[in-house]
Design a protein around this motif. Structure first.
Motif, short mmCIF file in Angstrom:
data_model
loop_
_atom_site.label_atom_id
_atom_site.label_comp_id
_atom_site.label_asym_id
_atom_site.label_seq_id
_atom_site.Cartn_x
_atom_site.Cartn_y
_atom_site.Cartn_z
N SER A 35 36.18 13.84 8.01
CA SER A 35 35.93 13.32 6.65
C SER A 35 36.22 11.82 6.59
O SER A 35 35.50 11.04 5.96
CB SER A 35 36.80 14.07 5.64
N THR A 54 28.55 12.78 8.88
CA THR A 54 29.00 14.11 8.46
C THR A 54 28.33 15.19 9.29
O THR A 54 28.99 16.12 9.81
CB THR A 54 28.68 14.32 6.97
N TRP A 86 31.49 24.05 2.37
CA TRP A 86 32.39 23.25 1.53
C TRP A 86 32.60 21.84 2.10
O TRP A 86 32.71 20.88 1.35
CB TRP A 86 33.73 23.98 1.37
N HIS A 87 32.66 21.77 3.43
CA HIS A 87 32.80 20.43 4.02
C HIS A 87 31.58 19.56 3.69
O HIS A 87 31.70 18.36 3.35
CB HIS A 87 32.98 20.55 5.54
N ILE A 89 29.51 19.90 1.12
CA ILE A 89 29.51 19.54 -0.30
C ILE A 89 30.52 18.44 -0.58
O ILE A 89 30.26 17.49 -1.32
CB ILE A 89 29.78 20.80 -1.15
N THR A 90 31.71 18.62 0.04
CA THR A 90 32.76 17.61 -0.16
C THR A 90 32.29 16.24 0.32
O THR A 90 32.48 15.21 -0.34
CB THR A 90 34.06 18.03 0.56
N GLN A 91 31.66 16.23 1.47
CA GLN A 91 31.22 14.95 2.03
C GLN A 91 30.07 14.33 1.20
O GLN A 91 29.98 13.11 1.08
CB GLN A 91 30.76 15.14 3.48
N VAL A 93 29.83 14.58 -2.00
CA VAL A 93 30.49 13.94 -3.14
C VAL A 93 31.16 12.63 -2.72
O VAL A 93 31.02 11.59 -3.38
CB VAL A 93 31.50 14.90 -3.77
N VAL A 94 31.91 12.70 -1.59
CA VAL A 94 32.65 11.50 -1.15
C VAL A 94 31.68 10.38 -0.77
O VAL A 94 31.80 9.23 -1.22
CB VAL A 94 33.58 11.87 0.01
#
Length: 613
Positions: A35, A54, A86-87, A89-91, A93-94
């Protein structure tokens, strides 16, 4: 873009190596380090590079840290799916947040740059404007002044800061400026424009066009003033010169009786300039061609139309005289015009002047009538003079004939008495000789009168005459008839003139005979014939070094039978010079003499029409 992807790949690989090196595969937090790599890649290369990091990191983790290791075979697919999802999606967003912040920062930097650039451009526009600009507080204190404003009035920026606009505004213009400023501050007007004068530091007046605007605060209170000043001194000088020229033109038109005008060839409108139509008492300042033609005398209309058409085509100059009927009065005008033409040579505009020549025309008619009357009177006077000359000629011949007969009788009887009485001697014989001498003298006087009369009448026949040839021949004749005389004579060659040959020969005969006679008592006599130019006119001269005469008695020189020497000194009747003057006057010339007793005399004459040699 390729370089950014390579950098993102290296960062991701390095982060993967650290994760594998720092903790065993069974420990948690497989995607933490990845991340961070994706965030760094996004910060470096943007959204796409961050997402590339990513995806590459997810491949590395699934290959290295998911059982079975070093393969993409997965023991627990459900767990792996949710972890990767989830990784991702998180990335998203970030990385998206990072990308969004970068775009916002970029827009902020661009906006800041644009603001700075706009501020600089505004500052440059203010400082380097060709128009004077100034900002000032309401109380007149300056906020800023550009260099053009300073140059306009000759002060430096530091000097202006210590002054108010009232200090260099012309006193005669200050009241108007302050009145307009007061109305602006009261809110009656938002801005105003005036022409006013500044007093330059060197003392001269500078004309300016001032535009002053008031800037208000958000609450409506006056904040500061903006002044825009343009130098119009040159245009004011031009306006003054134009007004002066118009005034001079108007005065010149009035003095000369002229009307200046211009005409539009296309619209056929004629407009007088500077009110000059009043000079000629024309009914208005502007005419159409039909209106002007209606004022033209019917007998002159065809001529005016013909000349105007030829002038418009460029075939002739427009310079004519014709009559106008103004308020029932027939008046003559002289009109001249020149044409402005376009690139194709077509007449566009005419510029002309019209002059009232009625008085001149009236004078010309009077002169023509007077000339006709004078010609008739001259003819009548000529006939009368001819009759008088004819009568005088008849009278002269009659008198000569009537006088000669008694003289011949007196002389004949005297000779008879002398022959019949040879014994007479002494006083008686002396009386007879005096009677005979007197009768002879009387005959010579009669011949002189006839000669003088002869040279005063008859037609003058001008022909080329060589005076040098005539003078040389006459002097040679004098030398042959008087061989005992030793006379040195000089004749300038090439003395030519347009004159009557017989009269010129008689003229030279008289002058050279006098020179020969009056130099008889001079031991070394010299006679000269030459020419001289005086005030552009050729004068022929005969000079000698003989007896000369006293110039105090020169007024009798050209009078018939007047002599300046006693008869016992030099023989003669006194008719030669009178005859010579008559001959010269008949040629339209003049004669003059200069002399000094004992030093000779010079006679010079002109024949009006000299002929070059």
């Amino acid at each position: 873009m390729a370089i950014r992807l390579v950098v993102a790949l290296l960062i991701t690989a390095f982060a993967t190596w650290i994760r594998v090196a720092l903790a065993p595969a069974e420990s948690g937090g497989r995607f933490i380090t990845l991340s961070l790599a994706a965030a760094l890649s996004a910060l470096y290369g943007g959204f796409r590079v961050g997402m590339f990091s990513t995806v590459v990191g997810m491949l590395f983790i699934n290959y290295l840290l998911v059982k079975p290791y070093f393969s993409f075979a997965i023991e627990n697919p459900v767990e792996a799916f949710w972890l990767n999802t989830w990784h991702l999606i998180t990335q998203l967003v970030v990385v998206g947040s990072i990308s969004f912040m970068q775009q916002q920062n970029q827009r902020l930097r661009q906006a800041t740059t644009d603001i700075q650039l706009g501020a600089k451009q505004l500052e440059d526009t203010f400082e380097h404007s060709s128009t004077g600009m100034a900002h000032s507080h309401i109380d007149g204190r300056w906020i800023r002044v550009n260099q053009t404003y300073c140059d306009l009035i000759g002060y430096t920026k530091a000097e202006i800061q210590a002054l108010s606009f009232r200090d260099f505004t012309h006193p005669d213009d200050l009241r108007l400026d302050e009145d307009q400023l007061a109305r602006t501050l009261k809110g009656d007007i938002a801005s105003y424009n005036i022409e006013k004068r500044y007093i330059h530091k060197q003392g001269q007046a500078v004309w300016v066009h001032l535009t002053l605007s008031l800037v208000r605060e958000p609450g409506g209170q006056p904040d500061y003033l903006i002044a825009v000043v343009q130098d119009i001194t040159a245009s004011k000088a031009t306006e003054q010169a134009l007004r002066t020229s118009e005034q001079l033109l108007r005065q010149a038109n009035q003095l000369a009786g002229l009307a200046s005008w211009h005409a539009d060839v296309a619209t056929r409108r004629f407009v007088t300039l500077s009110g000059s139509h009043e000079v000629l008492d024309l009914p208005s300042a502007e005419f159409s061609d039909d209106e002007l033609l209606a004022l033209t005398h019917p007998d002159d209309r065809a001529m005016v139309l013909k000349h105007w058409a030829m002038a418009v085509k460029g075939l002739a100059d427009y310079d004519i005289e014709y009559r106008l009927i103004i308020r029932g009065d027939h008046r003559w005008f002289s009109v001249r015009a020149e044409f402005d033409r376009d690139a194709q040579g077509r007449a566009v505009r005419a510029l002309g002047v019209t002059q009232d020549i009625t008085e001149r025309k009236r004078h010309e008619m009077q002169i023509q009538q007077l000339n006709a009357s004078l010609e008739q009177r001259i003819e009548e006077r000529t006939r009368a003079l001819k009759a008088a000359y004819d009568e005088l000629e008849s009278y002269s011949y009659a008198v000569a004939h009537d006088l000669r007969s008694p003289l011949r009788i007196i002389n004949g009887f005297a000779q008879a008495l002398q022959e019949d009485n040879p014994e007479w001697a002494g006083e008686s014989r002396s009386h007879l000789e005096r009677i005979m001498g007197a009768s002879k003298k009387m005959g010579e006087l009669i011949d002189g009168l006839l000669t003088l009369s002869q040279f005063s009448r008859g037609d003058l026949q001008r022909k080329p005459v060589n005076l040098s040839t005539i003078a040389t021949r006459l002097l040679e004749e004098f030398s042959s008839t008087d061989p005992q005389r030793q006379v040195r004579w000089e004749v300038e060659p090439g003395l030519n003139a347009m004159a009557d040959p017989p009269l010129v020969e008689a003229l030279l005969q008289n002058l050279l005979h006098n020179a020969w006679k009056y130099s008889a008592q001079t031991p070394q006599a010299v006679i000269r014939v030459y020419a001289q130019v005086e005030k552009g006119q050729t004068r022929f001269c005969v000079s000698d070094n003989g007896a000369g005469f006293d110039m105090a008695r020169a007024n009798k020189l050209f009078q018939p039978f007047q002599r300046l020497h006693m008869p016992h000194e030099f023989a003669g009747l006194g008719i030669g010079l009178a005859t010579s003057l008559r001959i010269v006057q008949r040629h339209g010339g003049g004669m003059a003499a200069t002399a000094e007793p004992g030093k000779g005399a010079t006679f010079c004459f002109s024949l009006y029409a000299p002929l070059a040699a």
